[in-house]
Design a protein around this motif. Sequence first.
Motif, PDB file in Angstrom:
ATOM      1  N   GLU A  34      32.812  11.036 -12.075  1.00 50.25           N
ATOM      2  CA  GLU A  34      34.023  10.722 -11.714  1.00 50.25           C
ATOM      3  C   GLU A  34      33.957   9.116 -11.847  1.00 50.25           C
ATOM      4  O   GLU A  34      35.013   8.498 -12.370  1.00 50.25           O
ATOM      5  N   THR A  70      39.372  16.159 -18.022  1.00 49.90           N
ATOM      6  CA  THR A  70      39.889  17.588 -17.968  1.00 49.90           C
ATOM      7  C   THR A  70      38.949  18.759 -17.499  1.00 49.90           C
ATOM      8  O   THR A  70      39.164  19.429 -16.741  1.00 49.90           O
ATOM      9  N   PHE A  71      37.645  18.312 -17.853  1.00 50.98           N
ATOM     10  CA  PHE A  71      36.564  19.140 -17.380  1.00 50.98           C
ATOM     11  C   PHE A  71      35.984  19.028 -15.748  1.00 50.98           C
ATOM     12  O   PHE A  71      36.120  19.937 -15.294  1.00 50.98           O
ATOM     13  N   LEU A  72      36.448  17.716 -15.606  1.00 57.00           N
ATOM     14  CA  LEU A  72      36.318  17.305 -14.078  1.00 57.00           C
ATOM     15  C   LEU A  72      37.458  17.956 -13.244  1.00 57.00           C
ATOM     16  O   LEU A  72      37.033  18.519 -12.069  1.00 57.00           O
ATOM     17  N   ASN A  73      38.655  18.050 -13.720  1.00 61.87           N
ATOM     18  CA  ASN A  73      39.696  18.761 -13.008  1.00 61.87           C
ATOM     19  C   ASN A  73      39.951  20.522 -13.122  1.00 61.87           C
ATOM     20  O   ASN A  73      40.591  20.833 -12.659  1.00 61.87           O
ATOM     21  N   GLY A  77      34.927  22.575 -12.691  1.00 58.90           N
ATOM     22  CA  GLY A  77      34.894  20.954 -12.177  1.00 58.90           C
ATOM     23  C   GLY A  77      33.670  20.890 -11.207  1.00 58.90           C
ATOM     24  O   GLY A  77      32.729  19.834 -11.550  1.00 58.90           O
ATOM     25  N   SER A  78      33.154  21.810 -10.585  1.00 60.79           N
ATOM     26  CA  SER A  78      32.171  21.627  -9.755  1.00 60.79           C
ATOM     27  C   SER A  78      30.680  21.335 -10.661  1.00 60.79           C
ATOM     28  O   SER A  78      29.814  20.561  -9.919  1.00 60.79           O
ATOM     29  N   TYR A  80      30.730  19.514 -13.112  1.00 58.75           N
ATOM     30  CA  TYR A  80      30.774  18.373 -14.024  1.00 58.75           C
ATOM     31  C   TYR A  80      30.738  17.151 -12.937  1.00 58.75           C
ATOM     32  O   TYR A  80      31.218  16.214 -13.437  1.00 58.75           O
TER      33      TYR A  80
END
Length: 218
Positions: A34, A70-73, A77-78, A80
């Motif tokens: 992030e 997009t991966f993070l959200n 996401g956890s 990433y």
Amino acid sequence: MADSVGVDNQKFCLQEVLDTFKLCLSENKEVYLEHYVAGWRGLVKFLNSLGSVFGFISKDAVNKIQILVTFLNGENGSQYVTVQSMVKYELDNQLVDLTKRGSYPESGCRTLLRLHRALRWLELFLERLRTSTEDSKTSAMCSESYNESLAQHHPWAIRKASGLAFCMLPGRPAFFEVMNVGPPEQVVAMLGEALPLISEVYQITEDLYAQHNLLDLP
Ligand SMILES: CCCCCCCC/C=C\CCCCCCCC(=O)N[C@@H](COP(=O)(O)O)[C@H](O)/C=C/CCCCCCCCCCCCC
């Protein structure tokens, strides 16, 4: 107005970028995705303020930031949260094209690798800026740093377009002004503070990718 990764028309502030890179490392030296992405967002703000000739570079960076966001959200996401957890998750689940582009042309690992290589360019460029004199040319510093890093991964057309764009960089005084820090001595001091952080993030990522043979992902 902000675009989907929030980099349009906002004033660049080097201190903000520095703060973001400070937040990147966890206690056990993992790299928070992030904050890594937020650091790039800040840098793209700077690039945007240099004019539309850098648009093709900014567009590519924004595209890569967006893939990672997009991966993070996303629903996984956890996995990433850190670069380390992303690498483990994507490798364990065969979500990375390792030798040629195939089912996963936009994996987190290959996308981050592109930004990681650009971070090396940044490290080299900022070190040149930090040790530069009043009459040093930003275009020369930029292009030397590029040739020593990113250029080795770019085809001829991109190298050519980048070289032309670098010629449009403002001179050192105007460049320092856009950094929004204060007088040149303060810029130099802040660069001295920023560089070890950026280098540490770079080196941790480099070691991780080397350990997993990910440095040449297609
Ligand atoms: C602290 C303030 C001073 C420094 C501020 C620097 C601001 C720089 C901001 C962003 C840098 C852009 C990062 C670009 C990432 C490029 C990733 C990349 O290599 N992409 C290529 C490969 O991707 P795939 O095709 O494999 O998906 C892609 O082909 C590239 C396309 C565009 C050209 C990239 C040229 C990069 C030049 C980097 C120097 C930026 C010059 C900024 C001048 C201050």
